[in-house]
Design an enzyme around this catalytic site. Structure first.
Site, PDB file in Angstrom:
ATOM      1  N   VAL A   1       0.869  -1.179   0.000  1.00 20.88           N
ATOM      2  CA  VAL A   1       0.000   0.000   0.000  1.00 20.88           C
ATOM      3  C   VAL A   1       0.907   1.231   0.000  1.00 20.88           C
ATOM      4  O   VAL A   1       1.933   1.259   0.678  1.00 20.88           O
ATOM      5  CB  VAL A   1      -0.971   0.053   1.211  1.00 20.88           C
ATOM      6  N   CYS A   2       0.521   2.217  -0.796  1.00 21.64           N
ATOM      7  CA  CYS A   2       1.325   3.424  -0.919  1.00 21.64           C
ATOM      8  C   CYS A   2       1.304   4.184   0.400  1.00 21.64           C
ATOM      9  O   CYS A   2       0.237   4.477   0.953  1.00 21.64           O
ATOM     10  CB  CYS A   2       0.759   4.296  -2.030  1.00 21.64           C
ATOM     11  N   VAL A   3       2.482   4.521   0.909  1.00 21.21           N
ATOM     12  CA  VAL A   3       2.579   5.127   2.243  1.00 21.21           C
ATOM     13  C   VAL A   3       1.809   6.441   2.337  1.00 21.21           C
ATOM     14  O   VAL A   3       1.057   6.679   3.293  1.00 21.21           O
ATOM     15  CB  VAL A   3       4.059   5.306   2.672  1.00 21.21           C
TER      16      VAL A   3
END
Lengths: 129, 96, 124
Positions: free
Chosen positions: A77-79
């Protein structure tokens, strides 16, 4: 072939998350490799482990979690999308002094470099949103 | 370098209209999710280069009650074929 | 990461108006990441996406960051040009003097070429 999938939409708000899941299942049936799943923007909600879904509905988050865990898929998941949407792992929970952890154990938090890496190292990168 | 263009939004979003401007020889289109409503609206399609194949994802046609009124330009495919089409083209361009 | 020796061409087709949805910002984030990892980025604005490159955006009244300001600064990352689909511009009765200074008008054939020669195309 080596595929990576990028998911931009939250489950239930858009059909795209379910489409991506179905596509991923079919990839594995046909013997393709999934190099990486990348959840971006609202797509990070697909990797929440706190969702409760009624029994007559498909539990999309749980299906992702099983698919990822059973097939040992690299799932990110994109931070920058995840933290502001409350998708938090143990490390971030401790760092920001929060009470909960919401990220599924099968996914990890990482930066957009992982998306660029996937675009370079996959034969096909397919977007769902 | 051929592309499979996927259209997931309804005709009101006009993604097919944009996509059509940039089609190259050997490119194909796949209608899925709300993009399948383009099939019911074929009179308003933009001009597509001769030989452009248009596919439609069967599951989404069935779900929306459109499987019996598929436009004759559209060939219905299942998810297995969707995956194959992604391999047969050099890339997938999703019109989100 | 495995990215050091490989240069991939990436085309971003920005089709969404800014602020009302998060799509424009996501696209911008991808452009910066791609540039940081030394990939070639063709950043193309079309349809309502051309509203992203309007000059004189000031998002402070809506407590937001101005997308235009960041787009203008992309040269710092090596993205010198912002390509604008001339057809989309014409349809919206806009002209280049209303847009950010580094925009360059391109026609459909040029965009088609970007799509064809790129390994990865993202439409947002």
């Amino acid at each position: 072939m080596k595929f990576s999938l990028v998911v931009y939409s939250a489950p239930y708000s858009s059909q795209s998350a379910a489409t991506a899941l179905h596509f991923a299942q079919q990839l594995l049936i046909q013997g393709h490799e999934i190099y990486r799943l990348f959840f971006f923007g609202d797509g990070v909600h697909n990797a929440s482990k706190l969702a409760v879904v009624s029994q007559d509905e498909t539990h999309i988050q749980q299906q992702w979690d099983s698919l990822i865990a059973e097939n040992n898929i690299d799932s990110v998941v994109c931070v920058s999308s995840a933290l502001k949407r409350g998708i938090i792992n143990l490390e971030e929970s401790n760092r920001h002094d929060l009470e909960s952890i919401s990220l599924s154990d099968s996914s990890e938090i990482a930066g957009l470099g992982q998306l660029i890496d996937a675009s370079i190292n996959s034969d096909r990168l397919v977007n769902f949103g | 370098m051929t592309s499979l263009h996927t259209i997931t939004k309804p005709p009101s979003a006009a993604a097919l209209q944009s996509c059509a401007k940039f089609l190259s020889e050997g490119d194909s289109i796949l209608l899925l999710e709300d993009g399948v409503y383009y099939s019911a609206d074929a009179n308003n399609w933009p001009a597509l280069p001769l030989g452009t194949k248009v596919y439609g994802l069967k599951e989404d046609f069935v779900a929306r009650g459109l499987s019996k009124i598929v436009d004759r330009q559209v060939e219905l495919v299942d998810y297995a074929r969707f995956v194959q089409l992604s391999c047969e083209h050099d890339k997938v361009v999703s019109w989100l | 990461m495995n990215t050091t020796n490989s240069n991939t061409e990436i085309t971003l087709l920005a089709r969404s108006a800014p602020y009302g949805s998060g799509a424009a910002k996501l696209c911008l984030d991808v452009s910066i990441a791609a540039a940081v990892f030394e990939q070639t980025v063709n950043y193309v604005f079309l349809d309502d996406g051309i509203y992203q490159v309007l000059d004189e955006q000031d998002a402070s009244p809506i407590n937001s960051k101005s997308l235009g300001k960041t787009l203008e600064a992309l040269g710092l990352y090596g993205i010198e040009k912002l390509y604008v689909d001339e057809d989309s511009l014409r349809k919206r009765n806009l002209s280049t003097d209303q847009l950010l200074p580094q925009v360059e008008l391109v026609n459909a054939d040029a965009i088609k070429k970007f799509i064809n020669q790129s390994k990865f195309v993202l439409t947002l």
